[in-house]
Design an enzyme around this catalytic site. Structure first.
Site, PDB file in Angstrom:
ATOM      1  N   THR A 183      56.895  16.407   5.200  1.00 23.53           N
ATOM      2  CA  THR A 183      56.227  15.173   4.775  1.00 23.53           C
ATOM      3  C   THR A 183      56.602  14.742   3.365  1.00 23.53           C
ATOM      4  O   THR A 183      56.195  13.667   2.915  1.00 23.53           O
ATOM      5  CB  THR A 183      54.696  15.346   4.830  1.00 23.53           C
ATOM      6  OG1 THR A 183      54.309  16.425   3.967  1.00 23.53           O
ATOM      7  CG2 THR A 183      54.231  15.643   6.245  1.00 23.53           C
ATOM      8  N   LYS A 184      57.368  15.549   2.659  1.00 23.41           N
ATOM      9  CA  LYS A 184      57.741  15.233   1.286  1.00 23.41           C
ATOM     10  C   LYS A 184      58.863  14.184   1.260  1.00 23.41           C
ATOM     11  O   LYS A 184      59.550  13.957   2.257  1.00 23.41           O
ATOM     12  CB  LYS A 184      58.185  16.509   0.557  1.00 23.41           C
ATOM     13  CG  LYS A 184      57.083  17.558   0.412  1.00 23.41           C
ATOM     14  CD  LYS A 184      55.950  17.052  -0.439  1.00 23.41           C
ATOM     15  CE  LYS A 184      54.962  18.146  -0.826  1.00 23.41           C
ATOM     16  NZ  LYS A 184      54.201  18.696   0.294  1.00 23.41           N
ATOM     17  N   PRO A 185      59.068  13.534   0.108  1.00 22.19           N
ATOM     18  CA  PRO A 185      60.122  12.505   0.030  1.00 22.19           C
ATOM     19  C   PRO A 185      61.492  13.011   0.472  1.00 22.19           C
ATOM     20  O   PRO A 185      62.214  12.310   1.173  1.00 22.19           O
ATOM     21  CB  PRO A 185      60.121  12.129  -1.456  1.00 22.19           C
ATOM     22  CG  PRO A 185      58.718  12.389  -1.901  1.00 22.19           C
ATOM     23  CD  PRO A 185      58.299  13.625  -1.148  1.00 22.19           C
TER      24      PRO A 185
END
Length: 365
Positions: A183-185
């Site tokens: 879910t991180k960039p």
């Protein structure tokens, strides 16, 4: 090689699949070619001397604590308003997490609160770059230098964010922990993380710690563990890194539209951004007293949003042994009750952004 455009989702998936297939054919699944190439690419991108691919951002924090020799009887100052992993890592090393309240605008740890909480047992400060907005590292580093403390930055949400001096978060750090959770960039196809340092001695220690304390196979100089970036995950990340700045530019453009459209709507407080920083908007976080109602409405409409985080760490059952109660960190507690996080998709169309805006405006009448 970096690209100045964002490919279509289909093209990116195809390119990632091709990179994964190459690793599968070659068969070097742990610390293979792409693992080291990715570490070198991150060193160049961030401006950090050493980057080590690990299993997770949580391991990255724990390895920094281990490298510093922090353990029983020591205290580490950190924020009560973040994911549990930092306090968890501190506790697992036998040390005590000590909390300092947050700044209500950036959600980052307050430097004044940090300095007020220092004791003779304090060994390190662990600030978090919340939602991708850089913490006030100039003030925190000055406090650390004044009191002879180490600094471990939780940059798990802040890959690609920039400080006021135009340096990348994690580039000049003593230690910086990054997460590449999906879910991180910059997200892997599973768990992955990284620890950066600019200290050669610490780098050598981390290199051993992630590989069972070993420099040479079957010979172990220290007690370590297994926390190595899988080559497949490195290939996934390396492919995306080429387009990463274009992705962040798109997200920031969408955030600017949301800022303009949501300012003055109901009791919403839009994200604060310190002048001179680059916020990667890992999450676009607003505040409202009607958070729970708005959350239900938006999720019911299929708009991706969440509450990160609904219960401060000092109020979590797992940390009840610290003896905290509600009221100890009022800004953190206010934030947990008011924040709502929107996930910005870099591929949003104008119509999709308008839909998000209109649903929020309709809610507030």
């Amino acid at each position: 090689m970096k690209h100045s455009f964002l490919p279509t989702e289909e093209h990116l998936k195809s390119e990632i699949q091709e990179a994964v297939n190459i690793v599968i054919e070659r068969g070097d699944f742990v610390l293979g070619k792409e693992s080291y190439t990715f570490e070198a690419a991150c060193s160049e991108y961030l401006g950090a001397k050493h980057c080590f691919g690990l299993n997770s951002g949580t391991d990255a924090v724990r390895f920094a604590l281990m490298a510093l020799g922090i353990g029983a009887g020591d205290e580490v100052l950190t924020s009560p308003f973040c994911f549990v992993s930092n306090a968890e890592a501190i506790a697992l090393e036998g040390a005590t997490p000590v909390f300092a309240d947050i700044d209500p605008y950036s959600f980052n740890i307050s430097p004044a609160a940090v300095e007020a909480a220092i004791t003779p047992r304090t060994k390190a400060i662990l600030p978090i770059h919340m939602y991708g907005h850089p913490a006030d590292m100039s003030s925190i580093n000055n406090i650390a230098a004044k009191h002879g403390l180490a600094v471990i930055e939780d940059a798990c949400q802040a890959f690609g964010s920039m400080l006021p001096d135009n340096s990348m978060v994690g580039g000049k750090s003593q230690f910086a922990a990054f997460s590449f959770f999906h879910t991180k960039p910059l997200g892997a196809y599973g768990d992955a993380g990284m620890l950066t340092t600019n200290n050669d001695a610490f780098a050598e220690k981390i290199r051993m710690l992630r590989n069972h304390g070993s420099r040479k196979r079957y010979y172990h100089d220290e007690i370590g563990c297994s926390s190595r970036l899988d080559t497949i995950q490195a290939a996934v990340l390396l492919t995306q890194l080429k387009y990463f700045d274009s992705k962040i530019d798109a997200v920031r453009d969408h955030a600017a539209v949301l800022n303009q459209e949501l300012s003055g709507i109901g009791d919403i407080i839009i994200p604060h951004v310190q002048p001179g920083v680059r916020h990667n908007y890992n999450l676009y976080t607003i505040r409202t007293d009607r958070r729970d109602e708005l959350l239900d409405v938006l999720q019911g409409k299929g708009i991706k949003c969440s509450v990160a985080f609904p219960l401060s760490i000092h109020l979590q059952k797992a940390f009840g042994y610290l003896g905290h109660s509600r009221g100890d960190f009022p800004e953190s507690e206010r934030a947990q009750d008011e924040i709502l996080c929107l996930t910005i998709n870099p591929y949003w169309t104008v119509g999709q952004i308008e839909n998000v805006v209109n649903e929020i405006k309709d809610f507030f009448g």
